[in-house]
Design an enzyme around this catalytic site. Sequence first.
Site, short mmCIF file in Angstrom:
data_model
loop_
_atom_site.label_atom_id
_atom_site.label_comp_id
_atom_site.label_asym_id
_atom_site.label_seq_id
_atom_site.Cartn_x
_atom_site.Cartn_y
_atom_site.Cartn_z
N ASN A 1 2.64 14.77 15.21
CA ASN A 1 4.07 14.79 15.53
C ASN A 1 4.74 15.88 14.70
O ASN A 1 4.82 15.76 13.48
CB ASN A 1 4.65 13.40 15.22
CG ASN A 1 6.14 13.30 15.46
OD1 ASN A 1 6.85 14.30 15.49
ND2 ASN A 1 6.62 12.08 15.63
N CYS B 1 13.67 14.46 15.56
CA CYS B 1 12.80 14.58 16.73
C CYS B 1 13.56 15.03 17.97
O CYS B 1 12.99 15.64 18.88
CB CYS B 1 12.10 13.26 17.02
SG CYS B 1 11.20 12.66 15.60
N HIS C 1 8.95 14.46 23.66
CA HIS C 1 8.68 14.73 22.25
C HIS C 1 7.37 14.03 21.90
O HIS C 1 7.17 12.86 22.23
CB HIS C 1 9.83 14.20 21.39
CG HIS C 1 9.42 13.98 19.97
ND1 HIS C 1 8.87 14.96 19.20
CD2 HIS C 1 9.45 12.86 19.19
CE1 HIS C 1 8.58 14.47 18.01
NE2 HIS C 1 8.93 13.20 17.98
N1 ACO Z 1 -5.03 3.59 8.74
C1 ACO Z 1 -5.54 2.35 8.73
N2 ACO Z 1 -4.79 1.24 8.74
C2 ACO Z 1 -3.45 1.41 8.76
C3 ACO Z 1 -2.86 2.68 8.77
C4 ACO Z 1 -3.71 3.80 8.75
N3 ACO Z 1 -3.24 5.06 8.77
N4 ACO Z 1 -1.52 2.52 8.80
C5 ACO Z 1 -1.27 1.21 8.81
N5 ACO Z 1 -2.43 0.53 8.79
C6 ACO Z 1 -2.65 -0.91 8.81
C7 ACO Z 1 -1.46 -1.68 8.28
O1 ACO Z 1 -1.48 -1.74 6.89
C8 ACO Z 1 -1.66 -3.01 8.94
O2 ACO Z 1 -2.61 -3.71 8.23
P1 ACO Z 1 -2.50 -5.33 8.06
O3 ACO Z 1 -2.58 -5.87 9.45
O4 ACO Z 1 -3.67 -5.66 7.21
O5 ACO Z 1 -1.18 -5.56 7.41
C9 ACO Z 1 -2.26 -2.65 10.31
O6 ACO Z 1 -2.80 -1.33 10.16
C10 ACO Z 1 -1.27 -2.66 11.43
O7 ACO Z 1 -0.09 -1.96 10.99
P2 ACO Z 1 1.14 -1.74 11.91
O8 ACO Z 1 2.16 -0.90 11.20
O9 ACO Z 1 1.59 -3.03 12.49
O10 ACO Z 1 0.45 -0.87 13.04
P3 ACO Z 1 1.03 -0.48 14.42
O11 ACO Z 1 0.13 -0.94 15.47
O12 ACO Z 1 2.49 -0.77 14.54
O13 ACO Z 1 0.89 1.10 14.35
C11 ACO Z 1 2.31 2.99 14.13
C12 ACO Z 1 1.63 1.87 13.40
C13 ACO Z 1 1.26 3.88 14.74
C14 ACO Z 1 3.15 3.81 13.17
C15 ACO Z 1 3.19 2.36 15.22
O14 ACO Z 1 4.08 1.44 14.70
C16 ACO Z 1 3.94 3.35 16.01
O15 ACO Z 1 3.39 4.04 16.84
N6 ACO Z 1 5.25 3.37 15.81
C17 ACO Z 1 6.11 4.26 16.60
C18 ACO Z 1 6.71 5.18 15.72
C19 ACO Z 1 6.23 6.55 15.92
O16 ACO Z 1 5.47 6.91 16.76
N7 ACO Z 1 6.80 7.34 15.10
C20 ACO Z 1 6.54 8.70 15.17
C21 ACO Z 1 7.60 9.38 14.44
S1 ACO Z 1 9.12 8.93 14.98
C22 ACO Z 1 9.44 9.77 16.28
O17 ACO Z 1 9.01 10.89 16.40
C23 ACO Z 1 10.19 9.13 17.27
#
Ligand code: ACO
Length: 333
Positions: A290, A114, A260
Amino acid sequence: MFNSVIKGLGYYVPENVVTNEDLTKMMDTSDEWIVERTGIRERRWVNDDKLTTSLMGTYAAEKAIKDANIDKNEIDFIIFSTLSPDYYFPGSGVLLQRNLEIKEVGALDVRNQCSGFIYAISIADQYIKSGMYKNILVVGSEIHSGGLEKTSRGRSVSVIFGDGAGAAVISASKGESGILSTHLHSEGKFAEELAVIKPATTFWVDKIKNDDDEDGSGYYPYMNGNFVFKNAVVRFEQVIFEALNHSNLKKEDISLLITHQANLRISQYIQKRLKLSDSQVYNNIMKYGNTTAASIPIALTEAYNSNLIKKGDIVVLAAFGSGFTWGSALIKW
Ligand code: ACO
């Protein structure tokens, strides 16, 4: 001493639009969940086998060269940033040189995910300032779609990533404007928190043949989402201030911040922390997801083409990603 100016910009995204609704047919997810957690409404996923990472980079580069109003043979160095190269080796820079049919200039591949585009323009900036090169083509291009686990198991990662390419021609100039500074960082102790581990030399041909990972889950990207989020918001803020402080500028001096496009929630969090107005920030993750190394040059080109950047503006670019790596660039337009 020369300054490095961004003389031309261009981007290319595949035609195939994949909406959140389309994803619900592949995995257990919903438009509501994806929009609320990431801001993404649609992304582009390549659906043509002939369209490779280097070819998309070539299309973006051709536009950037045209925008720079130079002959392609005036390019004297290529820097290609990608985590999704056409081949394990050689790198994608040489494929770009071949596709563009330009003279035998040096071609360097950058592997900083990234943050790749920031690392790439930092390298270009040093070559220009040293007087070694006059026109450097910097490209970020990614095809994520082929490597994503498009099932309910992989949903937390696969809904985020999209395909695309962006390019910039960075040229030597005697004026005052240009790249004022770049700042690069890494913290390898978190390398495996956002990574694709296999295949690689630590897991190579003999091990692959005997791999009992029948569903191939180890070959898909792994992301510790919450952990990445928490580190990203801290590092983004630090590296933006590092750039401002270096030039004795304040956050109020930012004309446009392009981070980014990792997740709209990350960008909005930074905007709020820095108390920036909506007109000081540009986001397009809603349309493309992304796109890793391509996200900053795509967003920069869109913002520039929409007349959101004018001469004299202070433009800040910042990235954070796998490695972890992060960085910023401060440009006086
Ligand atoms: N659709 C529906 N439900 C989902 C999905 C989906 N696509 N993905 C995960 N879930 C569920 C999980 O299974 C979990 O269910 P549970 O509570 O029954 O166990 C629930 O949603 C919550 O999951 P979390 O992983 O805790 O969700 P979170 O709020 O953390 O969101 C996300 C996930 C969006 C990936 C978040 O962690 C995030 O934004 N992380 C930052 C990383 C990022 O943006 N990376 C991008 C690439 S890296 C970079 O470019 C820097």
